[in-house]
Design a protein around this motif. Structure first.
Motif, PDB file in Angstrom:
ATOM      1  N   GLU A   1      -3.791   9.377 -11.485  1.00 37.13           N
ATOM      2  CA  GLU A   1      -3.307   9.495 -12.993  1.00 37.13           C
ATOM      3  C   GLU A   1      -4.275  10.276 -13.817  1.00 37.13           C
ATOM      4  OE1 GLU A   1      -1.396   9.388 -15.385  1.00 37.13           O
ATOM      5  OE2 GLU A   1      -0.525   7.580 -14.427  1.00 37.13           O
TER       6      GLU A   1
ATOM      7  N   ILE B   1       0.768  -1.011   0.009  1.00 37.91           N
ATOM      8  CA  ILE B   1       0.017   0.066  -0.012  1.00 37.91           C
ATOM      9  C   ILE B   1       0.919   1.265   0.065  1.00 37.91           C
ATOM     10  CG2 ILE B   1      -1.791   1.204   1.320  1.00 37.91           C
ATOM     11  CD1 ILE B   1      -2.958  -1.313   2.143  1.00 37.91           C
ATOM     12  N   VAL B   2       0.778   2.171  -1.119  1.00 38.68           N
ATOM     13  CA  VAL B   2       1.281   3.186  -1.120  1.00 38.68           C
ATOM     14  C   VAL B   2       0.772   4.638  -1.400  1.00 38.68           C
ATOM     15  CG1 VAL B   2       3.251   1.883  -2.512  1.00 38.68           C
ATOM     16  CG2 VAL B   2       1.609   3.279  -3.881  1.00 38.68           C
ATOM     17  N   PRO B   3       1.111   5.655  -1.174  1.00 35.93           N
ATOM     18  CA  PRO B   3       0.358   7.033  -1.089  1.00 35.93           C
ATOM     19  C   PRO B   3      -0.195   6.850  -2.586  1.00 35.93           C
ATOM     20  CG  PRO B   3       2.446   7.357  -0.229  1.00 35.93           C
ATOM     21  CD  PRO B   3       2.478   5.981  -0.966  1.00 35.93           C
ATOM     22  N   LYS B   4      -1.367   7.555  -2.431  1.00 29.58           N
ATOM     23  CA  LYS B   4      -2.243   7.609  -3.737  1.00 29.58           C
ATOM     24  C   LYS B   4      -1.475   7.934  -5.013  1.00 29.58           C
ATOM     25  CE  LYS B   4      -6.784   7.297  -5.184  1.00 29.58           C
ATOM     26  NZ  LYS B   4      -7.462   5.917  -4.999  1.00 29.58           N
ATOM     27  N   VAL B   5      -1.553   7.368  -6.104  1.00 26.29           N
ATOM     28  CA  VAL B   5      -0.911   7.826  -7.183  1.00 26.29           C
ATOM     29  C   VAL B   5      -2.094   8.434  -8.115  1.00 26.29           C
ATOM     30  CG1 VAL B   5       0.487   7.147  -9.123  1.00 26.29           C
ATOM     31  CG2 VAL B   5       0.807   5.962  -7.015  1.00 26.29           C
TER      32      VAL B   5
END
Lengths: 95, 486
Positions: free
Chosen positions: A95, A89-93
């Motif tokens: 697009e 889980i990573v910070p919101k990317v």
């Protein structure tokens, strides 16, 4: 080839290295010094010399197409700052 | 298609679309390009990840021989130059589903160089598309943005899977041509077994480079539309993008080279600004990998093991079985179809078998969203049906009824004919009885037919109706002529 502060800023950004504005000029000078050492190497006559691709003269080893790894989600995720349900889980990317 | 009809009419005159494609085809393999993790669909998140794929420090990539072989096969299938010396480079960019911070790809020295593909348009005319190169590279992982409003979820199962990127020259001039080209590449790769071509799963997808120009002018500035994964989307994306560029140019603007995304729900393309800076990929040779050197004898042995490819197979179907160019094309578009056909056609009237396979079987399968693999009718039953027609047991008309029963699972054609009493009546006695009955009931028509022999057709129709379509038409005609004194 000369490197200016703008180039340093761009390269740092591409490499995700944060450099404060006042460091850009000194870094450009340092890099120019390094590049001028490398430019000295251009004095060597390399006509007819194959570019060296490796320090060892062996061919690329090839492996068979068999599954030997995987199924180890816990270990894969063990260094992740945040994970859940098997996902990183990573910070919101956006697009 | 004439050159002129491919042009798009703008407000200020005609424009020509110029298209080049980058097709990403996933190599059909058990394990990944540089690791021993499994390749596949449907596993739980991060279950198919090796330490190399997760870019753990100290892990080294080791290349998969099978993937190299598939790239060589694909190159040979595209009539392309096989480079015995190639090398891997790092393509550097940051994204959460790319743990290495770079993709291992081939930039300066790809494994396959220039090739050519002959492509057929829907109207049967052909054109040539040049292949610029084919190289091997790693796929990235998958980012999921809709599981949480504040976070992105990352699954690395796809990370490191082997892809072949096939780069075409800007040789296409319409969205139909682009779709036909992708179809052809897909067919060739499926024949070779190098890629399963499953577009729904994203195993074959295309980046489309679109530019427009005045006919005969220099190439215009292009935009790249990323990851379009169906023939329909490819066409829609191109149509939209060409229109967008023409609008800008006709308003006196200029095209800004950029990466765009196709939105299939809105049927439009939009800018991916985030990718702009990332375009500076700073390629350099991957120090973890030595140059890939191929033994010419190995390449030759791969060449010797290639299957018969669609183009030569089509030519053979035309000459060996006397098929039309169209029928042969439909049959060779898929290897399984071609095999089905050849099995059914053995020893039978090959053209008749082609008719039944293409018009009836494939037509019916398409209506039901299937293809030859899902056919409820095996090839030997198509052969059996054709044999019944050849032997005069059933007429072509009755054969359609037999086919319907076969489709419904009523069994082999001979069984169907027996079960439903569909045998053609060749017994002249029975036909004569039917004719006598009809003539007796219609004396006026009998008189008319004697004056006007074309009226014979009416009697044939009546006899066929009376016999449930089972009377042999040739026999009916002959007997009628005698009875009517024609």
């Amino acid at each position: 080839m000369a490197i200016d502060a703008a180039t340093v800023r761009k390269v740092a950004r591409l490499a995700r290295i944060r450099e404060p504005e006042e460091r850009l000029e000194p870094l450009a000078q340092e890099l120019n010094t390094i590049i001028s050492w490398i430019e000295q190497l251009e004095e060597v006559d390399t006509d007819g010399v194959e570019p060296m691709t490796s320090v060892v003269a062996v061919a690329l080893p090839l492996r068979d197409d068999v599954v030997t790894e995987g199924g180890d989600t816990r270990r894969i995720l063990s260094n992740a700052p945040k994970s859940a349900d098997g996902f990183f889980i990573v910070p919101k990317v956006v697009e | 298609m004439s050159e002129k009809s491919k042009l798009i009419q703008g407000r200020t005159g005609p424009w020509e679309i110029v298209l080049g494609l980058e097709i990403h085809a996933q190599v059909a393999s058990n394990s990944k390009l540089f690791s021993g993790a499994a390749v596949g669909f449907g596993a739980g998140p991060n279950e198919q990840v090796a330490l190399v794929d997760a870019a753990m420090p100290g892990m080294l990539p080791v290349i998969n021989r099978h993937c190299v072989e598939q790239a060589v096969r694909a190159g040979l299938g595209l009539n392309a130059q096989i480079n015995l010396w190639s090398r891997f480079d790092r393509k550097n960019y940051f994204y959460p589903d790319l743990p290495q911070g770079y993709q291992i790809s081939q930039f300066k020295d790809p494994i396959v160089g220039e090739g050519v593909v002959e492509v057929e348009r829907d109207d049967g005319t052909t054109f040539i598309v040049g292949v610029e190169r084919l190289h091997l590279e790693q796929d990235a992982g998958k980012s999921i943005h809709d599981l949480d409003p504040n976070f992105t979820y990352v699954d690395l199962n796809r990370a490191g899977t082997a892809l072949m990127e096939i780069v075409s020259k800007p040789d296409m001039r319409s969205s139909e041509e682009a779709a036909s080209y992708v179809k052809k590449i897909r067919t060739i790769l499926r024949y070779l077994g190098a890629c399963d071509g499953d577009m729904e799963k994203g195993n074959l997808r295309a980046d489309v480079n679109v530019s427009v120009r005045r006919p005969g002018a220099e190439l215009g500035t292009r935009c790249e539309i990323k990851n379009v994964n169906s023939y329909r989307y490819i066409q829609q994306a191109i149509e939209y993008e060409a229109r967008r560029q023409i609008e800008i140019l006709e308003d006196g603007g200029s095209i800004h080279q950029e990466t765009r995304l196709f939105d299939p729900t809105k049927i439009e393309t939009r800018s991916m600004r985030s990718k702009e800076e990332a375009h500076d990929y700073r390629y350099f040779p991957d120090p973890d990998l030595l140059p890939l050197v191929l033994d010419p004898a190995w390449v030759q042995s791969i060449k010797d093991s290639l299957p018969e490819l669609p183009d030569p197979k089509r030519k053979r179907f035309e000459s060996q079985y006397g098929l039309s160019h169209y029928d042969a094309g439909v049959l060779v578009a898929d290897q399984a179809r071609a095999a089905f056909y050849e099995q059914a056609a053995a020893g039978r009237d090959a053209k008749l078998v082609a008719n039944w396979t293409v018009n009836n079987l494939l037509g019916r399968l398409a209506e039901n969203g299937g293809d030859i693999e899902t056919s409820p009718i095996p090839p030997e039953d198509i052969a059996g049906l054709v044999k019944l027609i050849e032997d005069g047991v059933i007429s072509s008309k009755i054969a359609k009824e037999v086919f319907d029963h076969m489709w419904a699972g009523e069994g082999a054609p001979a069984q169907v004919v027996e079960k439903f009493g569909l045998v053609q009546i060749t017994d002249t006695g029975a036909i004569e009885a039917s004719i006598d009955k009809i003539m007796a009931a219609n004396p006026d028509k009998v008189e008319a037919a004697k004056e006007r022999p074309q009226a014979l057709g009416w009697f044939v129709g009546q006899v066929m109706r009376d016999t449930g379509g089972k009377a042999n038409p040739a026999a009916v005609n002959e007997i009628l002529k005698v009875k009517l004194g024609l």
